[in-house]
Design a protein around this motif. Structure first.
Motif, PDB file in Angstrom:
ATOM      1  N   ALA A   1      14.696   4.428  38.410  1.00 54.63           N
ATOM      2  CA  ALA A   1      13.838   3.770  37.651  1.00 54.63           C
ATOM      3  C   ALA A   1      13.649   2.180  38.067  1.00 54.63           C
ATOM      4  O   ALA A   1      13.123   1.356  37.445  1.00 54.63           O
ATOM      5  CB  ALA A   1      13.791   3.928  36.147  1.00 54.63           C
ATOM      6  N   ASP A   2      14.415   1.725  39.164  1.00 48.78           N
ATOM      7  CA  ASP A   2      14.460   0.371  39.614  1.00 48.78           C
ATOM      8  C   ASP A   2      13.213   0.234  40.563  1.00 48.78           C
ATOM      9  O   ASP A   2      12.982  -1.091  40.727  1.00 48.78           O
ATOM     10  CB  ASP A   2      15.648   0.016  39.917  1.00 48.78           C
ATOM     11  N   SER A   3      12.795   1.399  41.230  1.00 47.36           N
ATOM     12  CA  SER A   3      11.676   1.044  42.172  1.00 47.36           C
ATOM     13  C   SER A   3      10.377   1.917  41.696  1.00 47.36           C
ATOM     14  O   SER A   3      10.654   3.091  41.192  1.00 47.36           O
ATOM     15  CB  SER A   3      12.146   1.400  43.541  1.00 47.36           C
ATOM     16  N   LEU A   4       9.461   1.718  42.055  1.00 50.07           N
ATOM     17  CA  LEU A   4       8.145   2.196  41.779  1.00 50.07           C
ATOM     18  C   LEU A   4       7.467   2.562  43.254  1.00 50.07           C
ATOM     19  O   LEU A   4       7.600   1.650  44.187  1.00 50.07           O
ATOM     20  CB  LEU A   4       7.061   1.735  40.972  1.00 50.07           C
ATOM     21  N   ASN A   5       6.584   3.660  43.549  1.00 50.67           N
ATOM     22  CA  ASN A   5       5.921   3.739  44.828  1.00 50.67           C
ATOM     23  C   ASN A   5       4.718   3.499  44.476  1.00 50.67           C
ATOM     24  O   ASN A   5       3.693   3.884  43.730  1.00 50.67           O
ATOM     25  CB  ASN A   5       6.249   5.247  45.050  1.00 50.67           C
ATOM     26  N   TYR A   6       4.044   2.521  45.756  1.00 50.60           N
ATOM     27  CA  TYR A   6       2.679   2.157  45.564  1.00 50.60           C
ATOM     28  C   TYR A   6       2.074   2.966  47.175  1.00 50.60           C
ATOM     29  O   TYR A   6       2.770   2.936  47.771  1.00 50.60           O
ATOM     30  CB  TYR A   6       2.614   0.772  45.955  1.00 50.60           C
ATOM     31  N   VAL A   7       0.858   3.620  46.759  1.00 47.88           N
ATOM     32  CA  VAL A   7       0.125   4.068  47.873  1.00 47.88           C
ATOM     33  C   VAL A   7      -1.068   3.243  48.169  1.00 47.88           C
ATOM     34  O   VAL A   7      -1.899   3.157  46.975  1.00 47.88           O
ATOM     35  CB  VAL A   7      -0.118   5.601  47.545  1.00 47.88           C
ATOM     36  N   MET A   8      -1.376   2.818  49.214  1.00 45.94           N
ATOM     37  CA  MET A   8      -2.591   1.889  49.498  1.00 45.94           C
ATOM     38  C   MET A   8      -3.472   2.818  50.536  1.00 45.94           C
ATOM     39  O   MET A   8      -3.383   2.503  51.669  1.00 45.94           O
ATOM     40  CB  MET A   8      -2.312   0.575  49.729  1.00 45.94           C
ATOM     41  N   GLY A   9      -4.153   3.656  50.290  1.00 42.84           N
ATOM     42  CA  GLY A   9      -4.873   4.377  51.014  1.00 42.84           C
ATOM     43  C   GLY A   9      -6.647   4.436  50.639  1.00 42.84           C
ATOM     44  O   GLY A   9      -7.014   3.607  49.943  1.00 42.84           O
ATOM     45  N   THR A  10      -7.145   5.709  50.578  1.00 42.11           N
ATOM     46  CA  THR A  10      -8.490   5.947  49.833  1.00 42.11           C
ATOM     47  C   THR A  10      -8.080   5.598  48.202  1.00 42.11           C
ATOM     48  O   THR A  10      -8.964   5.174  47.551  1.00 42.11           O
ATOM     49  CB  THR A  10      -9.006   6.949  50.004  1.00 42.11           C
ATOM     50  N   TRP A  11      -7.039   6.198  47.838  1.00 34.92           N
ATOM     51  CA  TRP A  11      -6.469   6.063  46.448  1.00 34.92           C
ATOM     52  C   TRP A  11      -5.642   5.068  46.244  1.00 34.92           C
ATOM     53  O   TRP A  11      -4.540   4.684  46.955  1.00 34.92           O
ATOM     54  CB  TRP A  11      -6.076   7.297  45.969  1.00 34.92           C
ATOM     55  N   SER A  12      -5.428   4.320  45.087  1.00 30.15           N
ATOM     56  CA  SER A  12      -4.608   3.401  44.545  1.00 30.15           C
ATOM     57  C   SER A  12      -3.769   4.315  43.675  1.00 30.15           C
ATOM     58  O   SER A  12      -4.012   4.791  42.838  1.00 30.15           O
ATOM     59  CB  SER A  12      -5.306   2.271  43.788  1.00 30.15           C
ATOM     60  N   VAL A  13      -2.313   4.325  44.087  1.00 26.80           N
ATOM     61  CA  VAL A  13      -1.501   5.279  43.336  1.00 26.80           C
ATOM     62  C   VAL A  13      -0.113   4.510  43.013  1.00 26.80           C
ATOM     63  O   VAL A  13       0.333   4.060  44.037  1.00 26.80           O
ATOM     64  CB  VAL A  13      -1.054   6.605  44.077  1.00 26.80           C
ATOM     65  N   THR A  14       0.309   4.290  41.758  1.00 27.55           N
ATOM     66  CA  THR A  14       1.577   3.825  41.504  1.00 27.55           C
ATOM     67  C   THR A  14       2.230   5.032  40.552  1.00 27.55           C
ATOM     68  O   THR A  14       1.872   5.738  40.005  1.00 27.55           O
ATOM     69  CB  THR A  14       1.389   2.669  40.570  1.00 27.55           C
ATOM     70  N   SER A  15       3.477   5.272  41.218  1.00 33.37           N
ATOM     71  CA  SER A  15       4.203   6.625  40.980  1.00 33.37           C
ATOM     72  C   SER A  15       5.844   6.135  40.413  1.00 33.37           C
ATOM     73  O   SER A  15       6.278   5.104  41.202  1.00 33.37           O
ATOM     74  CB  SER A  15       4.326   7.490  42.063  1.00 33.37           C
ATOM     75  N   GLY A  16       6.323   6.855  39.627  1.00 35.45           N
ATOM     76  CA  GLY A  16       7.462   6.507  39.253  1.00 35.45           C
ATOM     77  C   GLY A  16       8.320   8.187  39.125  1.00 35.45           C
ATOM     78  O   GLY A  16       7.465   9.020  38.810  1.00 35.45           O
ATOM     79  N   ILE A  17       9.590   8.385  39.203  1.00 36.44           N
ATOM     80  CA  ILE A  17      10.155   9.418  38.609  1.00 36.44           C
ATOM     81  C   ILE A  17      11.147   9.551  37.510  1.00 36.44           C
ATOM     82  O   ILE A  17      11.792   8.496  37.424  1.00 36.44           O
ATOM     83  CB  ILE A  17      11.121   9.923  40.079  1.00 36.44           C
ATOM     84  N   ALA A  18      11.199  10.580  36.780  1.00 35.19           N
ATOM     85  CA  ALA A  18      11.799  10.536  35.582  1.00 35.19           C
ATOM     86  C   ALA A  18      12.044  12.048  34.956  1.00 35.19           C
ATOM     87  O   ALA A  18      11.568  13.043  35.604  1.00 35.19           O
ATOM     88  CB  ALA A  18      10.976   9.929  34.117  1.00 35.19           C
ATOM     89  N   ASP A  19      13.254  12.006  34.301  1.00 34.33           N
ATOM     90  CA  ASP A  19      13.659  13.387  33.990  1.00 34.33           C
ATOM     91  C   ASP A  19      13.288  13.821  32.403  1.00 34.33           C
ATOM     92  O   ASP A  19      13.978  14.739  31.503  1.00 34.33           O
ATOM     93  CB  ASP A  19      14.823  13.537  34.162  1.00 34.33           C
ATOM     94  N   ASN A  20      12.615  12.810  31.788  1.00 36.78           N
ATOM     95  CA  ASN A  20      12.145  12.827  30.169  1.00 36.78           C
ATOM     96  C   ASN A  20      10.890  12.711  29.926  1.00 36.78           C
ATOM     97  O   ASN A  20      10.026  11.884  30.962  1.00 36.78           O
ATOM     98  CB  ASN A  20      13.225  12.401  29.396  1.00 36.78           C
ATOM     99  N   ILE A  21      10.366  13.066  28.864  1.00 38.41           N
ATOM    100  CA  ILE A  21       8.994  12.585  28.535  1.00 38.41           C
ATOM    101  C   ILE A  21       8.968  11.919  27.136  1.00 38.41           C
ATOM    102  O   ILE A  21       8.915  12.713  26.146  1.00 38.41           O
ATOM    103  CB  ILE A  21       7.837  13.860  28.383  1.00 38.41           C
ATOM    104  N   PRO A  22       9.290  10.734  26.885  1.00 39.23           N
ATOM    105  CA  PRO A  22       9.461   9.967  25.698  1.00 39.23           C
ATOM    106  C   PRO A  22       8.171   9.883  25.149  1.00 39.23           C
ATOM    107  O   PRO A  22       7.083   9.908  25.682  1.00 39.23           O
ATOM    108  CB  PRO A  22       9.930   8.680  26.265  1.00 39.23           C
TER     109      PRO A  22
END
Length: 497
Positions: free
Chosen positions: A256-277
């Motif tokens: 959780a110290d980095s997020l993924n940005y995708v800059m294409g047709t879509w603007s996407v910001t993603s992170g990975i986690a193993d829980n749903i608080p």
């Protein structure tokens, strides 16, 4: 040496890459992909044309290398998510495919929102509800094309359809179907009660068996081998939603110290986690490539595709001169212009039905100032998603960025200065193809998992550090951008009064 093919089905190109087990790209072939915009808000793709593009990319790839096809041990596909690609009850094409950027179901989604349906479904699906979701499109077909609705035999997404044409086997891949609103996140399977809420329970039997990304889905058939040059019986694996593929190739994980940005047709910001608080905001959760982990993301079609749209106006011979454009923007003071661009050409992340436009445009504005405003507006849209994601990932200090925009050092420095975060760009030519090839490698037993395969590969990182003296200038203009979009939203809502 064993080799693997990663097929990447995007909005602009169909790409096929041949990679060895170290991730080294031996060869790549690209074929232009065509979409059909026959009506306002409609974004479709001819299914046979989609398949012809895939075949052409594979055939072209195999002619560029002398690798023996016997040494190609697997193939898989990374593709755009959501949308619908339909087969009829005899497994023949049923109408054109409808892409996730399609907005024909806007009136249906607006009605569902007024009925508070998103609030009802979120605890079950962990998904928002918008026009590009399969459920929205399928309901539109029921209301407006009932003859096609009655003939639905299988509901697929893009990589499911291409895999079907390769193997003749019908499946739905987990990372994509888990974000369809057909899928109950609590049970890990389809939910007939969900379909009943959307009024489309008649198509429950058309939902295919679910497979994991690296699960064997079938084998290249003799007919397809003749048409492509592949070996009969080549293994074909499940594949990936392209957002997941990019996240894998960015190297982010549950730390959780980095997020993924995708800059294409879509603007996407993603992170990975193993829980749903428990959180007040409704984040989108999809299944990740690691059992028990989720990819959490914010997305909208508000990114670099909005810049590419201007090529006929600000480019030459159908292309941008990126070096010239960079130089024009670099010569300007950061965030100093009163010119704003709202990048909603293909949809909005601030409300249904909002439109794109410039505000503050005057006769003295130069080409460089126009480009600067477009780039800023796209970054501001990304920042809307990032602000929300930072609540979920408060420890994130860096962004792993992918997409064609990363070739621009000026644009990437603007991103660092706006966010105050370090920008890290993995030096990977084609993340979609590599992600798909990693799936095939893991499925064929080359590596114990998709992530293990990526970690075994050496990937250089290019970095941009924020200039703190520019941060407040960008944030001030960003706050004004939010005010401007609020005015646009109020203006749009007046038509319903």
């Amino acid at each position: 040496m064993n080799y693997f093919i990663g097929l990447d089905s995007g909005g602009t190109f169909m790409k096929a890459a041949l990679l060895d087990r170290s991730g080294h790209q031996i060869a790549i072939a690209k074929v232009s992909a065509k979409v059909i915009n026959s009506k306002q808000g409609w974004v479709e793709r001819d299914l046979d044309a989609l398949w012809d593009d895939a075949k052409a990319a594979i055939s072209k790839l195999l002619t560029t290398t002398d690798i023996n096809v016997d040494d190609i041990k697997g193939i898989s596909i990374s593709a755009q998510g959501k949308g619908v690609y339909l087969l009829d009850k005899n497994q023949r094409n049923l109408r054109n495919g409808i892409l996730s950027s399609d907005s024909r179901s806007l009136d249906i989604v607006e009605r569902w929102q007024a009925e508070k349906l998103p609030e009802k479904i979120y605890p079950l699906t962990l998904q928002t509800l918008w026009t590009g979701h399969p459920v929205s499109i399928i309901r539109w077909l029921k209301d407006y094309e009932p003859e096609n609705y009655e003939q639905i035999g299988a509901i697929l997404m893009a990589h499911d359809y291409i895999r079907f044409r390769l193997t003749g086997e019908v499946h739905a891949e987990l990372t994509n179907i888990s974000e369809s609103n057909f899928f109950n996140a609590n049970t890990g399977n389809y939910d007939a009660e969900l379909l009943a809420l959307f009024g489309i329970d008649e198509v429950f039997s058309a939902l295919p068996p679910i497979i994991k990304p690296d699960q064997l889905a079938g084998y290249v058939t003799p007919e397809i081998a003749r048409e492509t040059g592949l070996k009969v019986g080549t293994q074909v694996f499940g594949g990936l939603f392209d957002v997941v593929s990019t996240a894998v190739c960015s190297g982010i994980d549950e730390s959780a110290d980095s997020l993924n940005y995708v800059m294409g047709t879509w603007s996407v910001t993603s992170g990975i986690a193993d829980n749903i608080p428990p959180l007040d905001y409704r984040y989108v959760y999809g299944h990740y490539v690691v059992d028990g982990q989720y990819i959490i993301h914010e997305a909208s079609p508000t990114s670099a595709g909005n810049y590419e749209w201007f090529v006929d106006y600000l480019g030459q011979n159908g292309e941008f001169n990126h070096q010239e454009n960079e130089a024009l923007v670099a010569a300007l003071a950061p965030a100093s212009s009163d010119l704003f661009f709202v990048p909603f050409l293909y949809g909005s992340n601030m409300g249904l039905g909002l439109k794109a436009g410039f505000y503050g445009l005057q006769a003295h504005h130069s080409k460089g100032q126009l480009i600067q405003a477009i780039w800023e507006g796209i970054l501001f849209c990304h920042n809307v998603h990032l602000d929300r994601m930072r609540v979920r990932f408060p420890d994130a200090t860096s962004l792993r960025v992918a997409g064609g925009s990363t070739v621009s050092n000026v644009w990437m420095q603007m991103l660092a200065d706006l966010t105050g975060m370090s920008i890290e760009i993995p030096c990977i030519e084609e993340t979609g193809s590599l992600g798909a090839a990693l799936v095939a490698m893991a499925g064929a037993g080359e590596y114990p998992s998709i992530q293990a395969g990526f970690k075994a590969m050496h990937v250089d990182i290019k970095r941009f550090h924020p200039n703190t003296s520019h941060y407040e200038q960008y944030q001030r203009k960003y706050r004004r951008y939010l005010q401007l979009v609020a005015f646009f939203k109020a203006f749009e809502e007046q038509k319903y009064d």
